[in-house]
Design a protein around this motif. Structure first.
Motif, PDB file in Angstrom:
ATOM      1  N   UNK A  86       0.842  -1.197   0.000  1.00 26.66           N
ATOM      2  CA  UNK A  86       0.000   0.000   0.000  1.00 26.66           C
ATOM      3  C   UNK A  86       0.876   1.244   0.000  1.00 26.66           C
ATOM      4  N   UNK A  87       0.344   2.331  -0.550  1.00 24.53           N
ATOM      5  CA  UNK A  87       1.063   3.603  -0.497  1.00 24.53           C
ATOM      6  C   UNK A  87       1.232   4.017   0.963  1.00 24.53           C
ATOM      7  N   UNK A  88       2.343   4.650   1.310  1.00 30.14           N
ATOM      8  CA  UNK A  88       2.567   5.047   2.707  1.00 30.14           C
ATOM      9  C   UNK A  88       1.535   6.085   3.157  1.00 30.14           C
ATOM     10  N   UNK A  89       1.197   6.092   4.446  1.00 28.32           N
ATOM     11  CA  UNK A  89       0.250   7.090   4.961  1.00 28.32           C
ATOM     12  C   UNK A  89       0.748   8.501   4.689  1.00 28.32           C
ATOM     13  N   UNK A  90      -0.164   9.359   4.315  1.00 29.12           N
ATOM     14  CA  UNK A  90       0.208  10.743   4.062  1.00 29.12           C
ATOM     15  C   UNK A  90       0.672  11.023   2.655  1.00 29.12           C
ATOM     16  N   UNK A  91       0.616  10.026   1.775  1.00 26.55           N
ATOM     17  CA  UNK A  91       0.977  10.245   0.372  1.00 26.55           C
ATOM     18  C   UNK A  91      -0.027  11.229  -0.230  1.00 26.55           C
ATOM     19  N   UNK A  92       0.423  12.427  -0.652  1.00 22.64           N
ATOM     20  CA  UNK A  92      -0.528  13.457  -1.088  1.00 22.64           C
ATOM     21  C   UNK A  92      -1.352  13.072  -2.308  1.00 22.64           C
ATOM     22  N   UNK A  93      -0.757  12.366  -3.254  1.00 19.71           N
ATOM     23  CA  UNK A  93      -1.488  11.946  -4.449  1.00 19.71           C
ATOM     24  C   UNK A  93      -2.574  10.943  -4.085  1.00 19.71           C
ATOM     25  N   UNK A  94      -2.199   9.920  -3.287  1.00 20.19           N
ATOM     26  CA  UNK A  94      -3.172   8.914  -2.888  1.00 20.19           C
ATOM     27  C   UNK A  94      -4.277   9.521  -2.027  1.00 20.19           C
ATOM     28  N   UNK A  95      -3.918  10.434  -1.142  1.00 20.94           N
ATOM     29  CA  UNK A  95      -4.926  11.082  -0.301  1.00 20.94           C
ATOM     30  C   UNK A  95      -5.939  11.836  -1.155  1.00 20.94           C
ATOM     31  N   UNK A  96      -5.450  12.536  -2.178  1.00 24.46           N
ATOM     32  CA  UNK A  96      -6.347  13.305  -3.052  1.00 24.46           C
ATOM     33  C   UNK A  96      -7.271  12.382  -3.837  1.00 24.46           C
ATOM     34  N   UNK A 112      -8.243   9.355  -3.002  1.00 28.80           N
ATOM     35  CA  UNK A 112      -9.203   8.750  -2.093  1.00 28.80           C
ATOM     36  C   UNK A 112     -10.301   9.739  -1.707  1.00 28.80           C
ATOM     37  N   UNK A 113      -9.919  10.967  -1.448  1.00 34.68           N
ATOM     38  CA  UNK A 113     -10.910  11.991  -1.096  1.00 34.68           C
ATOM     39  C   UNK A 113     -11.882  12.215  -2.248  1.00 34.68           C
ATOM     40  N   UNK A 114     -11.384  12.189  -3.462  1.00 34.93           N
ATOM     41  CA  UNK A 114     -12.263  12.361  -4.623  1.00 34.93           C
ATOM     42  C   UNK A 114     -13.254  11.209  -4.740  1.00 34.93           C
ATOM     43  N   UNK A 115     -12.782   9.989  -4.498  1.00 35.26           N
ATOM     44  CA  UNK A 115     -13.670   8.827  -4.569  1.00 35.26           C
ATOM     45  C   UNK A 115     -14.746   8.881  -3.494  1.00 35.26           C
ATOM     46  N   UNK A 116     -14.385   9.304  -2.302  1.00 29.98           N
ATOM     47  CA  UNK A 116     -15.361   9.420  -1.207  1.00 29.98           C
ATOM     48  C   UNK A 116     -16.389  10.503  -1.528  1.00 29.98           C
ATOM     49  N   UNK A 117     -15.926  11.636  -2.058  1.00 31.00           N
ATOM     50  CA  UNK A 117     -16.842  12.729  -2.401  1.00 31.00           C
ATOM     51  C   UNK A 117     -17.803  12.318  -3.512  1.00 31.00           C
ATOM     52  N   UNK A 160     -12.548   5.325  -1.175  1.00 30.71           N
ATOM     53  CA  UNK A 160     -11.174   5.680  -1.515  1.00 30.71           C
ATOM     54  C   UNK A 160     -10.248   4.489  -1.419  1.00 30.71           C
ATOM     55  N   UNK A 161     -10.440   3.692  -0.384  1.00 32.34           N
ATOM     56  CA  UNK A 161      -9.605   2.505  -0.212  1.00 32.34           C
ATOM     57  C   UNK A 161      -9.899   1.468  -1.287  1.00 32.34           C
ATOM     58  N   UNK A 162     -11.177   1.172  -1.502  1.00 26.17           N
ATOM     59  CA  UNK A 162     -11.562   0.103  -2.416  1.00 26.17           C
ATOM     60  C   UNK A 162     -11.310   0.454  -3.880  1.00 26.17           C
ATOM     61  N   UNK A 163     -11.446   1.722  -4.239  1.00 23.57           N
ATOM     62  CA  UNK A 163     -11.314   2.125  -5.643  1.00 23.57           C
ATOM     63  C   UNK A 163      -9.906   2.583  -6.015  1.00 23.57           C
ATOM     64  N   UNK A 164      -9.152   3.046  -5.049  1.00 20.57           N
ATOM     65  CA  UNK A 164      -7.834   3.603  -5.364  1.00 20.57           C
ATOM     66  C   UNK A 164      -6.690   2.845  -4.690  1.00 20.57           C
ATOM     67  N   UNK A 165      -6.720   2.762  -3.385  1.00 22.27           N
ATOM     68  CA  UNK A 165      -5.596   2.179  -2.647  1.00 22.27           C
ATOM     69  C   UNK A 165      -5.438   0.681  -2.895  1.00 22.27           C
ATOM     70  N   UNK A 166      -6.521  -0.072  -2.756  1.00 26.13           N
ATOM     71  CA  UNK A 166      -6.430  -1.524  -2.901  1.00 26.13           C
ATOM     72  C   UNK A 166      -6.045  -1.964  -4.312  1.00 26.13           C
ATOM     73  N   UNK A 167      -6.691  -1.449  -5.377  1.00 25.91           N
ATOM     74  CA  UNK A 167      -6.295  -1.884  -6.723  1.00 25.91           C
ATOM     75  C   UNK A 167      -4.823  -1.595  -7.045  1.00 25.91           C
ATOM     76  N   UNK A 168      -4.315  -0.468  -6.570  1.00 21.64           N
ATOM     77  CA  UNK A 168      -2.911  -0.142  -6.833  1.00 21.64           C
ATOM     78  C   UNK A 168      -1.973  -1.075  -6.072  1.00 21.64           C
TER      79      UNK A 168
END
Length: 201
Positions: free
Chosen positions: A100-110, A112-117, A125-133
């Motif tokens: 997984x991307x390290x916590x606080x990764x600005x690209x991943x955070x952005x 994930x926030x977009x997916x949640x919104x 954010x986790x299921x659509x962005x973090x987990x597939x990557x």
């Protein structure tokens, strides 16, 4: 964390011994890669040639790993892709954690926030962005093992989330492993038997 780290180091030593070296250890942190190399040097001594990312330039490390068929190579990010070691030099790949991307990764955070919104779902954010990557990166790491039609070997995944989390089954399914076991001892027996049979060919 100390208990998990100790388990990973002990498991790496077991499978590397069973495989006669010929093991690529892929880690999600430099701390673990260096710790793994130190552990092997202390516990396996002359049995295997231990190589660690940072000791030499990457190309030299990979070349030495290919040349010496009793080597264990421990490394991080840059070894998860682009390493092509065919044949007997690599019959085992050990991976400590899902990448997984390290916590606080600005690209991943952005992302994930977009997916949640967009969905209104907390875990989107986790299921659509973090987990597939992470799954893609894991598949790339696992792919270091089989590089030709004649290659064979064992992948050892140490992350307990593969069995403790609901998404673990999907991750394992995506890897497409033909045979699985949760027993390190069974994996070691298979490696030892296969290695012995190979020597008798």
């Amino acid at each position: 964390r100390e208990g998990f780290d100790a388990f990973v180091l002990a498991t790496l030593a077991q499978v590397a011994h069973a495989a006669g070296g010929r093991t690529l250890g892929l880690f999600t942190s430099t701390r673990m890669a260096q710790g793994a190399a130190q552990h092997l040097r202390a516990h396996l001594r002359g049995d295997v040639n231990v190589l660690c990312q940072g000791d030499l330039p990457r190309t030299q490390l990979v070349a030495e790993f290919k040349r010496d068929e009793t080597s264990v190579l421990c490394g991080t990010t840059s070894l998860w892709t682009g390493v092509d070691v065919q044949g007997r030099a690599c019959v085992c790949v050990l991976i400590d954690k899902l990448p997984f991307a390290p916590p606080g990764d600005p690209v991943m955070d952005a992302l994930q926030e977009r997916a949640v919104a967009r969905t209104g779902q907390t875990f989107a954010g986790f299921m659509e962005e973090s987990l597939p990557r992470a799954v893609l990166a894991l598949r790339q790491g696992v792919g270091r093992l089989i590089r030709s039609v004649d290659d064979w070997g064992c992948v050892v995944l140490c992350d307990p989330r593969l069995t403790s989390k609901g998404y673990g089954a999907e991750v394992l399914k995506a890897l497409g492993m033909p045979v699985r076991t949760r027993s390190v001892a069974e994996a070691c027996r298979w490696l030892t038997k296969r290695t012995s049979g190979e020597e008798n060919e």
